[in-house]
Design an enzyme around this catalytic site. Structure first.
Site, PDB file in Angstrom:
ATOM      1  CG  ASP A 165      -0.424   0.101   2.294  1.00 49.25           C
ATOM      2  OD1 ASP A 165       0.264  -0.636   2.535  1.00 49.25           O
ATOM      3  OD2 ASP A 165      -0.074   0.023   2.974  1.00 49.25           O
ATOM      4  CD  GLU A 254       9.819  -1.543  10.683  1.00 48.95           C
ATOM      5  OE1 GLU A 254      10.138  -1.958  12.063  1.00 48.95           O
ATOM      6  OE2 GLU A 254       8.858  -0.695  10.458  1.00 48.95           O
TER       7      GLU A 254
END
Ligand code: UGA
Ligand code: MN
Length: 308
Positions: A165, A254
């Site tokens: 997205d 991350e």
């Protein structure tokens, strides 16, 4: 009266000239976009076979806007010949929707369609679609294990975790191509973490990362979004323990993957010494389907026989 005689040799020469002109016109017509310089440079390097392949890993799941999101991404891939798309569906099977989409974009040869379903207990049911666990864990791990067993380790290649997205510029991929063997490249990301831009802070000559400007959980080891970095594939081969985990809080995925692979001072700053924004963490609003639900009560569907 002089007679104009056409000799067979002249006819032959004329035919050859005509064919050559026709071939030149045809080749010009076929040339992929006369785009900006960085794209032309990418096409030239691709021809010369000097570009590393970028493996883009995209987890994706069914919702009304899925095809729209994936169509946007597929057009980016059509412009960039050195990308290989590993698209991992969060479902029990691969779907015709994704298969057809890859086919229509002509990406069959440089894509891999996988699937793995997130266990339902990891998704919070009810009004709020927010998750209790990080998203895309299963899917990215499956793609990593596919890569570890399929890539040619002697050839330099790069891994990029690409959500379905976000909004990506083609220029970003020209930058990612510059990532050196054994390194992780980083750059700014727009519209994320409550800021207009989250970015690495560099030393004076712009060659080393000295910190980050993150406002949201700045204490994270790597306070950056998934869209802010890409990784030389050899690091994944050298560090087989590097995988994503559910055992971390949201926002720590991350850091979880990067802590196995690099340190802050080894990061490679890109995108004009981290001054350019080439990717945005956009989020699509949830599709409103109240009229469709009303139709369904009469056993009707606006999309009967259509794929939307
Ligand atoms: C942020 C990060 O940008 C994501 O890379 C990260 O996975 C996520 O947070 C997280 O840590 O949970 P955000 O916009 O909040 O992103 O997440 P989504 O875009 O909703 O999901 C990330 C990816 O997972 C998307 O490609 C999405 O299609 C996929 N996803 C999401 C699934 O495969 N299954 C789902 O049920 C939901
Ligand atoms: Mn998102």
């Amino acid at each position: 009266m002089s007679e104009v005689r056409i000799r067979p040799r002249q006819v032959l020469v004329l035919i050859i000239v005509f064919l050559v002109v026709l071939m030149m016109v045809h080749r010009n017509g076929k040339r992929t976009c006369q785009g900006p310089d960085y794209l032309q440079a990418i096409y030239a390097q691709q021809q010369a076979d000097t570009l590393p392949t970028i493996y883009a890993i995209t987890p994706t799941y069914y919702r009304p806007a899925q095809k729209a999101e994936l169509t946007r991404l597929s057009h980016l891939f059509m412009l960039l010949p050195h990308l290989h798309w590993i698209i991992v569906e969060d479902s029990n099977t691969t779907t015709p929707l994704v298969k057809n989409l890859l086919q229509r974009a002509g990406l069959e040869k440089r894509s891999t369609q996988l699937n793995i379903k997130t266990p339902p207990e990891f998704k919070l049911q009810g009004k709020d679609p927010n998750w209790i666990k990080p998203r895309g864990v299963e899917q990215r791990n499956l793609a990593l294990s596919w890569l570890r067993s399929h890539v040619d380790v002697d050839r330099h290649s790069i891994v990029f975790f690409m959500d379905d997205d976000n909004s990506y510029s083609t220029e970003l991929f020209a930058e990612i191509s510059k990532i050196q063997r054994g390194r992780v490249g980083v750059w700014p990301v727009g519209l994320v973490g409550g800021l207009m831009v989250e970015k690495p802070i560099l030393n004076e000559d712009g060659t080393q990362v000295t910190g980050f400007n993150a406002a949201w959980r700045p204490e994270r080891p790597f306070p950056i979004d998934m869209a802010a970095f890409a990784i030389s594939m050899d690091l994944f081969i050298r560090n087989p323990q590097a995988i994503f985990s559910y055992e971390v809080q949201r926002g720590y995925q991350e850091s979880e993957i990067l802590r196995h692979l690099t340190t802050r001072d080894q990061l490679q700053p890109l995108a004009n010494a981290c001054r350019d924004v080439l990717v945005w963490h956009t989020r699509t609003e949830k599709t409103k389907l109240t009229a469709e639900v009303a139709l369904q009560k009469q056993n009707k569907h606006s999309d009967a026989g259509m794929e939307v």
